[in-house]
Design a protein around this motif. Sequence first.
Motif, short mmCIF file in Angstrom:
data_model
loop_
_atom_site.label_atom_id
_atom_site.label_comp_id
_atom_site.label_asym_id
_atom_site.label_seq_id
_atom_site.Cartn_x
_atom_site.Cartn_y
_atom_site.Cartn_z
N SER A 126 24.44 41.40 51.15
CA SER A 126 24.51 42.00 49.86
C SER A 126 24.16 41.15 48.74
CB SER A 126 25.86 42.79 49.64
OG SER A 126 26.08 43.27 48.55
N GLU A 127 23.27 41.15 48.03
CA GLU A 127 23.34 40.29 46.70
C GLU A 127 24.55 40.31 45.84
OE1 GLU A 127 19.41 40.99 44.96
OE2 GLU A 127 18.33 40.56 46.64
N LEU A 128 24.87 41.40 45.65
CA LEU A 128 25.83 41.62 44.76
C LEU A 128 27.19 40.65 45.12
CD1 LEU A 128 27.51 42.97 42.49
CD2 LEU A 128 28.25 44.68 44.20
N PHE A 129 27.49 40.49 46.35
CA PHE A 129 28.69 39.57 46.68
C PHE A 129 28.10 38.24 47.05
CE2 PHE A 129 30.15 43.77 47.58
CZ PHE A 129 31.52 43.57 47.27
N SER A 130 26.95 38.06 47.51
CA SER A 130 26.39 36.74 47.56
C SER A 130 26.31 35.92 46.34
CB SER A 130 24.84 36.64 48.53
OG SER A 130 23.82 37.29 47.72
N ALA A 131 26.08 36.63 45.25
CA ALA A 131 26.04 36.02 44.16
C ALA A 131 27.10 35.58 43.46
CB ALA A 131 25.03 36.71 43.10
N SER A 132 28.19 36.03 44.09
CA SER A 132 29.71 35.88 43.50
C SER A 132 30.69 35.46 44.44
CB SER A 132 30.17 37.14 42.75
OG SER A 132 31.47 37.02 42.27
N ALA A 133 31.02 34.13 44.70
CA ALA A 133 32.19 33.93 45.76
C ALA A 133 33.47 34.44 45.32
CB ALA A 133 32.45 32.18 45.67
N ARG A 134 33.69 34.58 44.17
CA ARG A 134 35.00 35.35 43.71
C ARG A 134 35.25 36.83 44.31
NH1 ARG A 134 39.18 32.72 43.06
NH2 ARG A 134 37.76 31.39 41.78
N ARG A 135 33.91 37.58 44.38
CA ARG A 135 34.11 38.83 45.02
C ARG A 135 34.12 38.72 46.58
NH1 ARG A 135 29.37 39.76 41.20
NH2 ARG A 135 29.85 41.09 39.61
N LEU A 136 33.65 37.52 47.17
CA LEU A 136 34.06 37.50 48.65
C LEU A 136 35.39 37.07 48.87
CD1 LEU A 136 30.60 35.30 49.55
CD2 LEU A 136 31.15 37.58 49.96
N TYR A 137 36.09 36.28 47.91
CA TYR A 137 37.47 35.94 48.18
C TYR A 137 38.15 37.12 47.94
CZ TYR A 137 36.07 31.24 46.78
OH TYR A 137 35.39 30.00 46.94
N LEU A 138 37.91 38.21 46.92
CA LEU A 138 38.70 39.37 46.82
C LEU A 138 38.53 40.35 48.10
CD1 LEU A 138 40.39 41.42 45.14
CD2 LEU A 138 38.07 42.09 43.96
N THR A 139 37.14 40.57 48.47
CA THR A 139 37.05 41.28 49.79
C THR A 139 37.81 40.61 50.89
OG1 THR A 139 34.77 41.85 48.82
CG2 THR A 139 35.36 42.23 51.18
N TYR A 140 37.67 39.70 51.06
CA TYR A 140 38.54 39.00 52.20
C TYR A 140 40.09 39.07 51.86
CZ TYR A 140 39.91 35.44 55.57
OH TYR A 140 40.48 34.97 56.86
N GLU A 141 40.50 39.19 50.81
CA GLU A 141 42.02 39.24 50.72
C GLU A 141 42.47 40.54 50.92
OE1 GLU A 141 41.59 35.80 47.39
OE2 GLU A 141 41.97 37.64 46.68
N LEU A 142 41.57 41.59 50.50
CA LEU A 142 41.90 43.01 50.85
C LEU A 142 41.83 43.48 52.09
CD1 LEU A 142 40.17 44.38 47.57
CD2 LEU A 142 42.48 44.20 47.98
N ILE A 143 40.72 42.90 52.94
CA ILE A 143 40.83 43.11 54.25
C ILE A 143 41.77 42.41 54.98
CG2 ILE A 143 39.24 42.75 56.29
CD1 ILE A 143 36.94 42.67 54.59
N ALA A 144 42.22 41.19 54.70
CA ALA A 144 43.19 40.29 55.50
C ALA A 144 44.60 41.13 55.09
CB ALA A 144 43.48 39.00 55.01
N LEU A 145 44.71 41.53 54.03
CA LEU A 145 46.07 42.44 53.52
C LEU A 145 46.10 43.63 54.61
CD1 LEU A 145 48.55 43.31 52.00
CD2 LEU A 145 46.87 44.28 49.97
N GLY A 146 44.99 44.28 54.76
CA GLY A 146 44.76 45.51 55.62
C GLY A 146 45.30 45.26 56.96
N MET A 147 44.65 44.05 57.34
CA MET A 147 44.91 43.81 58.89
C MET A 147 46.24 43.16 59.23
SD MET A 147 42.25 44.38 60.09
CE MET A 147 42.48 44.09 61.77
#
Length: 227
Positions: A126-147
């Motif tokens: 996804s270009e939307l996420f690859s262009a923004s490390a902050r979006r990746l951080y946010l995605t990781y945090e939400l997935i980790a929270l859910g796990m």
Amino acid sequence: MSIWESVYVHPLHHPGAAWLSAALVLGGVLRRLPFFYAFLIGALAVSAADAMITGGWSQLGGESHPAYVGLSWFFVLAGDYRVFLLLERYGEPRPERWSGGAGVWVRALGWALVASVTVGIISVSSELFSASARRLYLTYELIALGMVALVWRLRVFGSMPPEDPVRRWLSRVAIFVMVQYALWAGADVVILAGYEVGHLLRMIPNLMYYALFLPVVFLSAPPLEDR
């Protein structure tokens, strides 16, 4: 510089050999301790190494160093792994083996890999996420929270008797970690909205992760002699 001098000054010689020796000795010592104390000391060593290698005192020079990304990923994975290992190991009623068995360690690794693998796939697709490390951080945090919430629900809340003090302890630890990830995610939302104060807000979950997690685990634990 001659080839022999290059070998001499290579980091695999120093500090690599010293780190390897320390890891081997530490592993042998930990194996002789009760699991809970081995977990605390091992997790403390990894957390300290994480702070030293990827933090402000790092000698790597930041992301420009070829080893930085790999080491950062390893420490992120290790940080999640310690949580899932704790939930899996003490979610067992009365494990007969010190380690709880290979299944405990494998399941914990599987849970820990979910967020990393998912974010890795997203980052390359996804270009939307690859262009923004902050979006990746946010995605990781939400997935980790859910796990963490999922494993807590499956291994602790849904399978251990309510009166078990270990259940209450693991619940406190899991909730602490979920709050930590929620605060990280909230701070990243603030940063993505254009407010730099989000970096200040991130200090709270950072301190929870690096400075408070292990004290919370240690100080809130019930007697674990038979576990």
